[in-house]
Design a protein around this motif. Sequence first.
Motif, short mmCIF file in Angstrom:
data_model
loop_
_atom_site.label_atom_id
_atom_site.label_comp_id
_atom_site.label_asym_id
_atom_site.label_seq_id
_atom_site.Cartn_x
_atom_site.Cartn_y
_atom_site.Cartn_z
N VAL A 289 50.66 53.36 7.51
CA VAL A 289 51.08 53.47 8.92
C VAL A 289 50.02 54.18 9.74
N GLY A 290 49.71 53.62 10.90
CA GLY A 290 48.71 54.22 11.78
C GLY A 290 49.17 55.52 12.38
N GLU A 291 48.21 56.32 12.81
CA GLU A 291 48.50 57.63 13.38
C GLU A 291 48.24 57.60 14.89
N PRO A 292 49.20 58.03 15.68
CA PRO A 292 49.05 57.99 17.15
C PRO A 292 48.15 59.11 17.67
N LYS A 293 46.87 59.02 17.35
CA LYS A 293 45.93 60.05 17.81
C LYS A 293 45.65 59.86 19.29
N ASP A 294 45.11 60.92 19.89
CA ASP A 294 44.93 60.92 21.35
C ASP A 294 44.05 59.77 21.82
N PHE A 295 42.92 59.53 21.15
CA PHE A 295 42.01 58.50 21.64
C PHE A 295 42.62 57.11 21.47
N ILE A 296 43.50 56.97 20.47
CA ILE A 296 44.17 55.68 20.27
C ILE A 296 45.19 55.45 21.38
N LYS B 51 45.21 56.77 24.31
CA LYS B 51 44.50 56.62 25.58
C LYS B 51 43.99 55.19 25.75
N ARG B 52 43.40 54.65 24.67
CA ARG B 52 42.89 53.28 24.75
C ARG B 52 44.01 52.29 24.94
N ALA B 53 45.12 52.46 24.21
CA ALA B 53 46.25 51.53 24.34
C ALA B 53 46.82 51.56 25.77
N THR B 54 46.97 52.75 26.32
CA THR B 54 47.53 52.88 27.67
C THR B 54 46.61 52.23 28.70
N ALA B 55 45.30 52.38 28.52
CA ALA B 55 44.34 51.84 29.47
C ALA B 55 44.41 50.32 29.56
N MET B 56 44.80 49.69 28.49
CA MET B 56 44.88 48.23 28.51
C MET B 56 46.32 47.73 28.60
N GLY B 57 47.25 48.63 28.93
CA GLY B 57 48.64 48.22 29.14
C GLY B 57 49.35 47.82 27.86
N ALA C 217 51.60 49.13 24.55
CA ALA C 217 52.39 50.20 23.94
C ALA C 217 51.97 50.31 22.47
N PHE C 218 51.42 51.48 22.08
CA PHE C 218 50.97 51.64 20.70
C PHE C 218 52.17 51.81 19.78
N GLN C 219 52.27 50.94 18.79
CA GLN C 219 53.34 51.00 17.81
C GLN C 219 52.73 51.07 16.42
N PRO C 220 52.75 52.25 15.78
CA PRO C 220 52.18 52.39 14.44
C PRO C 220 52.81 51.38 13.48
N MET D 297 37.22 45.94 25.85
CA MET D 297 37.50 47.05 24.95
C MET D 297 38.48 46.52 23.89
N VAL D 298 38.12 46.65 22.63
CA VAL D 298 38.97 46.13 21.55
C VAL D 298 40.21 47.00 21.42
N ARG D 299 41.35 46.37 21.24
CA ARG D 299 42.61 47.11 21.12
C ARG D 299 42.58 48.00 19.88
N PRO D 300 43.33 49.10 19.86
CA PRO D 300 43.36 49.96 18.67
C PRO D 300 44.20 49.32 17.56
N PRO D 301 43.81 49.51 16.31
CA PRO D 301 44.61 48.98 15.20
C PRO D 301 45.96 49.71 15.13
N ALA D 302 46.96 49.01 14.60
CA ALA D 302 48.27 49.62 14.40
C ALA D 302 48.34 50.36 13.07
N GLY D 303 47.54 49.91 12.11
CA GLY D 303 47.46 50.60 10.82
C GLY D 303 46.51 51.78 10.90
N ARG D 304 46.42 52.51 9.81
CA ARG D 304 45.55 53.68 9.78
C ARG D 304 44.08 53.27 9.90
N ILE D 305 43.32 54.06 10.60
CA ILE D 305 41.87 53.86 10.68
C ILE D 305 41.22 54.75 9.63
N GLY D 306 40.52 54.16 8.69
CA GLY D 306 39.89 54.94 7.62
C GLY D 306 40.53 54.67 6.28
#
Length: 526
Positions: free
Chosen positions: A78-85, A87-93, A95-98, A387-396
């Motif tokens: 499961v992805g982690e809702p970190k600040d930069f993630i 922020k990027r999701a909000t900027a492109m409209g 909703a980040f869902q881990p 700007m590429v959307r953030p992944p929903a799964g964990r990064i790393g």
Amino acid sequence: MATSENKMADTGEKLFIGKGEQPAWLTLGLANRHGLVTGATGTGKTVSLQVMAEGFSRAGVPVFAADIKGDLSGIAEVGEPKDFILKRATAMGLAFQPDEFSTVFWDVFGEQGHPVRATVSEMGPLLLSRMMDLNDVQEGVLNIAFRVADEQGLLLLDMKDLRAILSFVAEHAADLTTQYGNVSKQTVGTIQRQLLVLENQGGARFFGEPALALKDFMKTDSDGRGIVNILVADKLMESPRLYATFLLWMLSELFEELPEVGDPPKPKLVFFFDEAHLLFNDAPKALMDKIEQVVRLIRSKGVGVYFVTQNPIDVPDKVLAQLGNRVQHALRAFTPRDQKAVAAAAQTFRPNPKLDTTKVITELGKGEALVSFLEGNGTPAMVERVMVRPPAGRIGPITPEERKAIMSKSPVKGKYDTTVDSESASEMLQKRVAETAAPAEGPAGGGGGGGVLAQIGAIVATIFGTNVKRGKLSTGQVIARSVTRTVTNQVAGNVAASVGKSLGGAMGSSVGRALVRGALGGLLRR
């Protein structure tokens, strides 16, 4: 915001990849037209790959991807809702869902995933020659070895089978030369040495049974999502030729096994080929022709192939022309050669009057990319900066404990974990040698003791040198002959008694003694 978020979500027909002035959509019905993900190290290629893999999985499309550094394994958690993630999701409209995705790990060495095996026959002489870096002459002899194995009904499953058939070819080089062309023991010896190098690189673990059933790559989970198959390749990359040839073998097998489906609404499988330049480095023409054929035709089998490398010029033009969906991350232009590479990369896109593509490629930030996907009529869209959307799964990467837990629930658990050593060329050739070396035996019992006499004659001829001319005898053989004469009467008497029991009475004893003395005496009087 809810309406905007809905507009930026995947649909049943296309995947949302990123957003610039316009959203970047990858159409599922055109995803089997292949693609290319390029960019310098550290510019976000792996994240883009993960975003695309997640989108395909959500759409019910199985994915296969090689994981060079271990970073892609995070897709299983499961992805982690970190600040930069966020922020990027909000900027492109968006909703980040881990989220997490059903994942199966594979490993040629069987250490961090299920073992992946192929038989020697499945690999074939062309790919084996590439794997062992053979020249044309050596490849020709390897082709003869495969032909001989086929005609002799010998199964080539693992390394020892390949060694056995090569030894057979060397032993029969003279006969095979007249039938197939020049076969020298020296060439076979060179192939054997290259085979040893391949074994030292871990190739022996790759060849054998149970061989991989490609249908195990093409599954969905209980929710209808495509399984993400990850090849753990950090150790495999220490042998680049083995890595590249293995992935090419997989593509070739998919091409051979899958039926024609034309252009389906979505791919049956998407295949990500990381470090793709290794496939083309120093590849001979015959191999390049095969690669081009597979890439061109596998589309109609419903398979999309996405090459991942640093620069488009790493891919030959004939293959590059088949890659319709493009994601280009930043390139650096520090040297004249780098500048030429940037210009070449820019020329692969459909121009956008609003963008100076050559300039933008060097200015892209981490996570940004120039994107051009195929449109509804199959033509490339104008290039866009997104700007590429953030992944929903964990990064790393995941931890060893998490990997172990995932493997314990794997749908193929136990199927490939134990090696099976079936009877094949090595065992069959050993049996032939044993049968040829075994002494011929007559029927037991009657027949005047013929079986006994044949054995006595063979023993005497072999051990005591009675089949050698007198002048050629060694000192030991001369002494042995003298001893043999001394005991002849005793041997004759014992055998005669045995024969006599069969023939009956004094006549049998007399006949038996005469037969034995005649046989031994004839041998010893030479």
